[in-house]
Design an enzyme around this catalytic site. Structure first.
Site, short mmCIF file in Angstrom:
data_model
loop_
_atom_site.label_atom_id
_atom_site.label_comp_id
_atom_site.label_asym_id
_atom_site.label_seq_id
_atom_site.Cartn_x
_atom_site.Cartn_y
_atom_site.Cartn_z
N GLY A 237 0.83 -1.21 0.00
CA GLY A 237 0.00 0.00 0.00
C GLY A 237 0.86 1.25 0.00
O GLY A 237 1.82 1.37 -0.77
N ASP A 267 -4.44 -5.23 -8.35
CA ASP A 267 -4.69 -5.79 -9.69
C ASP A 267 -3.97 -4.95 -10.75
O ASP A 267 -3.48 -5.48 -11.76
CB ASP A 267 -6.19 -5.83 -9.97
CG ASP A 267 -6.96 -6.54 -8.85
OD1 ASP A 267 -6.33 -7.29 -8.09
OD2 ASP A 267 -8.18 -6.32 -8.73
#
Ligand SMILES: O=P(O)(O)OC[C@H]1O[C@](O)(CO)[C@@H](O)[C@@H]1O
Length: 324
Positions: A237, A267
């Site tokens: 992240g 993704d």
């Protein structure tokens, strides 16, 4: 002929995202925005690859009752629809994005349940679909969670048959399923994925221990390489990423950007990195492009990506630091 890609999604999802000012459990909220679109890792990766100019098909199992959302999305993006229709509805997952905290909370449904007889028939049909579609040198991406009644044995059979057909494999599934798959494929290097991209939670599930620090993540990523996966990218992240290959391990910081939704960020990393590997880029360059895709994606509602030049200009600012 340039290599083609094929995502395999056994448990696709429709994503329904609502935006609220500040999420407070137990309270009623007035949504400030909404969006509903085809999703799940297989679709998001296929959409990313298609926007990067990679010829891509999506295979797997699609509930026929509400398949229209996907059919429209495939057509709009030039993704070949090779999904086998199965009985039932595609699950609809809910994401709540808190705009004040720039955080997304997801509530996922398990998906269409398969009993043993239905699963056997669905696997046979999928084998036929893939045999007709996949040529030597193509890249196949086994993506997303497994629906109820399906275990890593299905991923193992797919990995073995696709690699025997000459495909290169990328796997992006939950940590436990990935751990089970890697155990099942141990001793068969040819059937191993060439690239995996767990996030921290998935890597923890994969290696069976908590990984609170970056050195913990680095050690675990090296363990995955030692199991026979040549390229590992752990997405962290806002904390960036850890890359691992047999040649070394690196950390990569990422710029802070305003967040629209974090759904599909991983993704986008998979799409960008795989497109880079397919184009023959070294892993570090492919991974930096993948991380630039995620930074682009989290600022927008849809999984489409910009032209490669834009991404590569962004990716040039990403620096890899060798890990001790
Ligand atoms: O395949 P999984 O792990 O159940 O996750 C599905 C969810 O994850 C996403 O693919 C984002 O990664 C969403 O589009 C989807 O709702």
């Amino acid at each position: 002929m340039s290599p083609r890609a094929c995502t395999v999604s056994l448990n696709p999802a429709i994503d329904r995202t609502l935006w609220v000012d500040r999420l407070a459990p137990g309270h009623t909220h007035l949504a400030t925005g909404e969006h509903r679109q085809a999703g799940g890792k297989g679709f998001n990766v296929a959409a990313g690859l298609a926007s990067l100019g990679v010829p891509v098909a999506m295979c797997g199992w699609l509930g026929r009752e509400n398949a229209g959302v996907f059919e429209a999305a495939f057509q709009a993006r030039g993704i070949a629809d090779a999904m086998d229709r199965v009985s039932g509805h595609v699950r609809e997952n809910l994401q709540l994005t808190d705009t004040a905290r720039q955080q997304t909370t997801s509530v996922d449904l398990p998906g269409i349940a398969f009993d043993p007889a239905t699963l056997a028939a669905a696997e046979q049909q999928l084998d036929r679909t893939l045999a007709a579609r996949v040529a030597p040198g193509d890249w196949c991406l086994l993506t997303g969670s497994l629906p109820p009644g399906v275990d890593a044995g299905t991923l193992e059979r797919l990995s073995r048959s696709l690699s025997a057909a000459g495909a290169r494999l990328v796997v992006d599934t939950g940590g436990e399923a990935l751990a089970d798959l890697l155990r099942r494929l141990a001793g068969t290097p040819r059937a191993m994925p060439v690239f995996v991209k767990p996030n921290r939670d998935e890597l923890e599930a994969l290696c069976g221990r908590s990984l609170p620090t970056v050195p913990d993540v680095v050690a675990a990523a090296r363990g995955v390489v030692a199991q026979g996966v040549p390229h590992v990218l752990v997405s962290l992240g806002a904390d960036g990423a850890v890359l691992a290959t047999a040649a070394g391990t690196w950390t990569c910081a990422v710029p802070a950007v305003p967040i629209c939704t974090t759904v599909g960020a991983g993704d986008a990393v998979v799409a960008g990195t795989t497109a880079g590997l397919m184009a023959g880029l070294p892993f570090d360059a492919a991974a930096r492009r993948g991380l630039a895709c995620a930074a682009w994606r989290i600022q927008r509602r849809t999984p489409d990506l910009p032209p490669r030049d834009t991404l590569d200009a962004d990716a040039a600012a990403y620096r890899l630091i060798p890990s001790p």
